[in-house]
Design a protein around this motif. Structure first.
Motif, PDB file in Angstrom:
ATOM      1  N   GLN A 202       0.813  -1.221   0.000  1.00 13.92           N
ATOM      2  CA  GLN A 202       0.000   0.000   0.000  1.00 13.92           C
ATOM      3  C   GLN A 202       0.846   1.271   0.000  1.00 13.92           C
ATOM      4  OE1 GLN A 202      -3.293  -0.086  -0.412  1.00 13.92           O
ATOM      5  NE2 GLN A 202      -3.124  -2.316  -0.487  1.00 13.92           N
ATOM      6  N   GLY A 203       2.116   1.149   0.366  1.00 16.27           N
ATOM      7  CA  GLY A 203       2.988   2.315   0.423  1.00 16.27           C
ATOM      8  C   GLY A 203       3.565   2.720  -0.917  1.00 16.27           C
ATOM      9  N   LEU A 204       3.298   1.949  -1.947  1.00 16.47           N
ATOM     10  CA  LEU A 204       3.831   2.246  -3.270  1.00 16.47           C
ATOM     11  C   LEU A 204       2.720   2.709  -4.212  1.00 16.47           C
ATOM     12  CD1 LEU A 204       6.189  -0.831  -3.865  1.00 16.47           C
ATOM     13  CD2 LEU A 204       6.882   1.503  -3.356  1.00 16.47           C
ATOM     14  N   SER A 205       3.083   3.625  -5.088  1.00 23.36           N
ATOM     15  CA  SER A 205       2.147   4.030  -6.137  1.00 23.36           C
ATOM     16  C   SER A 205       2.051   2.909  -7.160  1.00 23.36           C
ATOM     17  CB  SER A 205       2.652   5.306  -6.818  1.00 23.36           C
ATOM     18  OG  SER A 205       3.850   5.028  -7.524  1.00 23.36           O
ATOM     19  N   SER A 206       1.127   3.029  -8.080  1.00 25.63           N
ATOM     20  CA  SER A 206       0.995   2.002  -9.126  1.00 25.63           C
ATOM     21  C   SER A 206       2.277   1.883  -9.942  1.00 25.63           C
ATOM     22  CB  SER A 206      -0.170   2.340 -10.061  1.00 25.63           C
ATOM     23  OG  SER A 206      -1.377   2.242  -9.362  1.00 25.63           O
ATOM     24  N   ALA A 207       2.859   3.022 -10.294  1.00 25.71           N
ATOM     25  CA  ALA A 207       4.113   2.995 -11.050  1.00 25.71           C
ATOM     26  C   ALA A 207       5.233   2.390 -10.211  1.00 25.71           C
ATOM     27  CB  ALA A 207       4.492   4.402 -11.497  1.00 25.71           C
TER      28      ALA A 207
ATOM     29  N   VAL B   3       4.823  -1.416 -10.224  1.00 30.00           N
ATOM     30  CA  VAL B   3       5.262  -1.989 -11.496  1.00 30.00           C
ATOM     31  C   VAL B   3       6.785  -2.003 -11.567  1.00 30.00           C
ATOM     32  CG1 VAL B   3       5.315  -1.619 -14.010  1.00 30.00           C
ATOM     33  CG2 VAL B   3       3.163  -1.414 -12.754  1.00 30.00           C
ATOM     34  N   PHE B   4       7.404  -0.888 -11.198  1.00 31.35           N
ATOM     35  CA  PHE B   4       8.862  -0.804 -11.230  1.00 31.35           C
ATOM     36  C   PHE B   4       9.491  -1.827 -10.290  1.00 31.35           C
ATOM     37  CE2 PHE B   4      12.885   0.737  -9.491  1.00 31.35           C
ATOM     38  CZ  PHE B   4      13.627   0.820 -10.653  1.00 31.35           C
ATOM     39  N   THR B   5       8.981  -1.925  -9.073  1.00 35.28           N
ATOM     40  CA  THR B   5       9.540  -2.849  -8.084  1.00 35.28           C
ATOM     41  C   THR B   5       9.427  -4.291  -8.539  1.00 35.28           C
ATOM     42  OG1 THR B   5       9.028  -1.313  -6.302  1.00 35.28           O
ATOM     43  CG2 THR B   5       9.402  -3.597  -5.680  1.00 35.28           C
ATOM     44  N   VAL B   6       8.254  -4.675  -9.022  1.00 33.21           N
ATOM     45  CA  VAL B   6       8.050  -6.057  -9.470  1.00 33.21           C
ATOM     46  C   VAL B   6       8.911  -6.352 -10.698  1.00 33.21           C
ATOM     47  CG1 VAL B   6       6.351  -7.664 -10.424  1.00 33.21           C
ATOM     48  CG2 VAL B   6       5.752  -6.248  -8.452  1.00 33.21           C
ATOM     49  N   PHE B   7       8.905  -5.450 -11.665  1.00 26.38           N
ATOM     50  CA  PHE B   7       9.668  -5.664 -12.892  1.00 26.38           C
ATOM     51  C   PHE B   7      11.171  -5.695 -12.622  1.00 26.38           C
ATOM     52  CE2 PHE B   7      11.818  -4.133 -16.753  1.00 26.38           C
ATOM     53  CZ  PHE B   7      11.432  -5.123 -17.633  1.00 26.38           C
ATOM     54  N   SER B   8      11.669  -4.725 -11.868  1.00 26.03           N
ATOM     55  CA  SER B   8      13.115  -4.676 -11.610  1.00 26.03           C
ATOM     56  C   SER B   8      13.553  -5.862 -10.753  1.00 26.03           C
ATOM     57  CB  SER B   8      13.514  -3.353 -10.963  1.00 26.03           C
ATOM     58  OG  SER B   8      12.880  -3.200  -9.711  1.00 26.03           O
ATOM     59  N   GLY B   9      12.707  -6.277  -9.817  1.00 28.29           N
ATOM     60  CA  GLY B   9      13.035  -7.454  -9.007  1.00 28.29           C
ATOM     61  C   GLY B   9      13.117  -8.714  -9.849  1.00 28.29           C
TER      62      GLY B   9
END
Length: 133
Positions: A92-97, A100-106
């Motif tokens: 909940q602490g992350l924006s939608s972007a 997406v960035f966190t999941v993709f970069s991970g």
């Protein structure tokens, strides 16, 4: 056969990173979760399969066992990636972007770091190809 220096360096860096990550898991949580224990086993299994590509002495392990270890390691790697990605996607602490960035970069980082193990393990256990062939 001698293992190339870059390959040896990769294995050393990968093992060091895994030890650091697992040390952090065990010290921050004060007890190992089943997730961390399965992840640790998966790392060891992927390492054994990948090392069997380079080291003939590890081929003394029955090929069916090496394949089973590799398959289990792959399954845990992919399932763990999905579980961790879903956890970050629900943050909940992350924006939608940010999600997406966190999941993709991970996912990209995980594949880049573990990719050589997956490739060498596949070559050794599935294709039965080794470094000297």
């Amino acid at each position: 056969m001698l293992v190339p220096i870059a390959v040896s360096a990769y294995f050393a860096i990968y093992i060091t990173f895994c030890l650091w990550a697992h040390y952090d898991d065990f010290t921050n949580r004060n007890s190992a979760s089943w997730f961390a224990i399965v992840e640790m086993a998966s790392n060891v299994f992927l390492l054994l399969a990948a090392l069997s590509f380079w080291l003939p002495s590890l081929r003394a392990i029955p090929s069916s066992l090496l394949f089973a270890l590799f398959a289990f390691g792959c399954m845990v790697f992919f399932v763990q990636g999905i579980v961790v990605g879903r956890k970050h996607a629900k943050d909940q602490g992350l924006s939608s972007a940010g999600k997406v960035f966190t999941v993709f970069s991970g996912a990209v980082l995980g594949v880049l770091v573990t990719g050589p193990l997956l490739y060498w393990g596949w070559q050794s256990t599935v294709r039965i190809i080794h470094a000297e062939t």
